[in-house]
Design an enzyme around this catalytic site. Structure first.
Site, short mmCIF file in Angstrom:
data_model
loop_
_atom_site.label_atom_id
_atom_site.label_comp_id
_atom_site.label_asym_id
_atom_site.label_seq_id
_atom_site.Cartn_x
_atom_site.Cartn_y
_atom_site.Cartn_z
N LYS A 66 0.87 -1.18 0.00
CA LYS A 66 0.00 0.00 0.00
C LYS A 66 0.90 1.22 0.00
CE LYS A 66 -2.45 1.80 3.56
NZ LYS A 66 -3.60 2.03 4.46
N ARG A 107 -10.50 -1.50 6.99
CA ARG A 107 -9.60 -2.50 7.58
C ARG A 107 -9.18 -2.07 9.00
NH1 ARG A 107 -4.80 0.32 8.87
NH2 ARG A 107 -3.12 -0.11 7.42
N GLN A 126 -11.96 8.53 10.87
CA GLN A 126 -11.97 7.09 11.20
C GLN A 126 -13.01 6.74 12.26
OE1 GLN A 126 -9.99 5.03 9.47
NE2 GLN A 126 -8.86 6.70 8.51
N SER A 170 -5.31 11.70 16.53
CA SER A 170 -3.92 11.93 16.09
C SER A 170 -3.17 12.68 17.18
CB SER A 170 -3.92 12.70 14.78
OG SER A 170 -4.74 13.86 14.91
N GLY A 195 -5.31 5.03 17.21
CA GLY A 195 -4.82 6.25 16.57
C GLY A 195 -3.31 6.33 16.44
P1 NAD Z 1 -8.89 13.06 11.51
O1 NAD Z 1 -7.94 14.15 11.12
O2 NAD Z 1 -10.17 12.92 10.75
O3 NAD Z 1 -9.27 13.19 13.07
C1 NAD Z 1 -8.27 13.47 14.03
C2 NAD Z 1 -8.80 13.20 15.41
O4 NAD Z 1 -7.75 13.47 16.36
C3 NAD Z 1 -9.96 14.09 15.81
O5 NAD Z 1 -10.80 13.38 16.71
C4 NAD Z 1 -9.26 15.25 16.50
O6 NAD Z 1 -10.11 15.98 17.37
C5 NAD Z 1 -8.19 14.49 17.26
N1 NAD Z 1 -7.06 15.34 17.65
C6 NAD Z 1 -6.36 16.19 16.87
N2 NAD Z 1 -5.40 16.80 17.60
C7 NAD Z 1 -5.51 16.31 18.87
C8 NAD Z 1 -4.81 16.55 20.09
N3 NAD Z 1 -3.79 17.42 20.15
N4 NAD Z 1 -5.18 15.86 21.20
C9 NAD Z 1 -6.20 14.96 21.16
N5 NAD Z 1 -6.90 14.70 20.02
C10 NAD Z 1 -6.56 15.37 18.91
O7 NAD Z 1 -8.04 11.73 11.45
P2 NAD Z 1 -8.53 10.23 11.26
O8 NAD Z 1 -8.46 9.87 9.83
O9 NAD Z 1 -9.79 10.01 12.00
O10 NAD Z 1 -7.32 9.44 11.97
C11 NAD Z 1 -7.19 9.44 13.38
C12 NAD Z 1 -5.88 8.79 13.75
O11 NAD Z 1 -5.90 7.40 13.37
C13 NAD Z 1 -4.65 9.39 13.04
O12 NAD Z 1 -3.59 9.46 13.98
C14 NAD Z 1 -4.33 8.35 11.98
O13 NAD Z 1 -2.98 8.37 11.59
C15 NAD Z 1 -4.70 7.09 12.71
N6 NAD Z 1 -4.94 5.92 11.86
C16 NAD Z 1 -4.53 4.72 12.33
C17 NAD Z 1 -4.73 3.58 11.58
C18 NAD Z 1 -4.31 2.24 12.11
O14 NAD Z 1 -4.33 1.27 11.38
N7 NAD Z 1 -3.97 2.13 13.37
C19 NAD Z 1 -5.36 3.68 10.33
C20 NAD Z 1 -5.82 4.92 9.89
C21 NAD Z 1 -5.60 6.05 10.67
#
Ligand code: NAD
Length: 319
Positions: free
Chosen positions: A66, A109, A137, A197, A218
């Protein structure tokens, strides 16, 4: 070579398809039939990140990568910030077999991994789902979690409270009462999903009751952190892949602080394959550190290819 464009994915792959595909690949990893290659992730400047997650599943005859990342300027261009594509290859010959849009598949996923952990590790009588996070997410996470337990209520906290109503709409669609709460009220949750994040812990040890299952989804990069490391010391910790958990996952902080060791972390695939115990008592805290592995992407992309063939919507191009 088949092309399954992003626009076709929503009509092809369901949350159930993703759950089955990811569960199969976690079990294959635990049996030693599948493995992930080292992750490459590069900062491109101006907040842009790009990288590659790849792997090989010998039993499933799946190999691929990917390619994708985070491009913060996209929103202003009318596109989502996370962009990815999955490329599949024949493991015998190396010939490309498919290119599949990876954006929706990533959300499916990731939510599937979290739901698998809830299905395998949460108490059967779990009633209250706690959500920490309300971004892109989070809505997928909520929908997937609601499929595996009979939740009666959702409580949620987000760093940006204005994002919570959107999550509330998904809860309403699922027929679940929804309440925005301070983090201290997470003690009422039986299952907590963290999907932010955040660069520093939001959810503290004191916010979590005995018997809770946490899916910490996250933290997938060095420097991100969602929960207090003491929580990992109190919990039985599970993950998709131990090497990623201790380096880029939530466990990076507890391991660096000497609170837990890599040997203390159980791959969820071992539980699925019947090689390791899951929850051991009703008052044990279980914590799944979901870091996101390449094999998850390859598993759902393969499912998309199979379904696209069955429905006749894949586009064939000569290579
Ligand atoms: P998004 O940008 O849509 O949402 C971000 C989220 O983080 C929101 O709820 C926001 O309020 C919060 N946030 C931002 N800054 C913050 C802070 N300083 N303190 C606390 N919360 C804070 O992002 P998303 O697409 O929903 O992704 C969320 C996280 O999941 C990202 O870190 C992303 O990299 C991660 N992710 C992980 C996987 C995995 O397989 N584990 C897959 C996809 C995404």
């Amino acid at each position: 070579m088949l092309i399954v464009p992003e626009a076709e994915i929503a009509g092809l792959v369901t949350a159930e398809d993703a759950f089955r595909a990811v569960e199969g690949s976690f079990a294959a990893m635990a049996r030693g039939e599948a493995y992930n290659f080292p992750v490459i992730r590069e900062a491109l400047g101006e907040g842009r990140q790009y990288g590659f997650k790849s792997g090989l599943d010998r039993a499933g005859a799946v190999m691929g990568v990917k390619a994708g990342g985070y491009f913060p300027g996209n929103m202003a261009r009318g596109m989502i910030n996370h962009q990815s594509s999955v490329f599949l290859f024949d493991p015998e010959t190396g010939r490309p077999t498919a290119m599949v849009g990876g954006n929706l598949l990533t959300a499916l996923r990731t939510a599937a991994a979290s739901a698998i952990s809830i299905d395998r590790l949460a108490r059967k009588d779990a009633k209250v789902l706690g959500m920490v996070g309300a971004g892109h997410q989070a809505t997928f996470q909520l929908r997937a979690a609601a499929k595996v337990r009979g939740f009666e209520k959702v409580i949620a906290w987000n760093y940006h409270p204005d994002m919570l109503p959107k999550l509330g709409e998904v809860a309403a669609e699922l027929g679940l009462p929804f309440e925005a709460v301070p983090l201290e009220r997470m003690v009422e949750a039986d299952v907590i999903v963290t999907i932010t994040s955040s660069p520093a812990a939001s959810l503290m040890d004191a916010h979590v009751s005995a018997g809770t299952h946490l899916a910490c989804m996250g933290t997938d990069t060095v420097g991100k952190q969602e929960v207090e490391p003491a929580l990992l010391a109190r919990a039985r910790v599970f993950t998709d892949e131990v090497a990623q958990s201790v380096s880029i996952g939530e466990a990076q902080h507890a391991v660096a602080g000497g609170l837990i060791r890599a040997e203390d972390i159980t791959p969820i695939g071992a539980v699925i394959a019947g090689l390791a115990e899951g929850r051991q008592s009703d008052d044990q805290i279980t914590l799944f550190d979901g870091t996101g592995v390449g094999l998850q992407d390859l598993a759902v992309a393969s499912a998309a290819v199979r379904l696209a063939r069955e429905k006749g919507v894949a586009r064939e191009v000569a290579v």
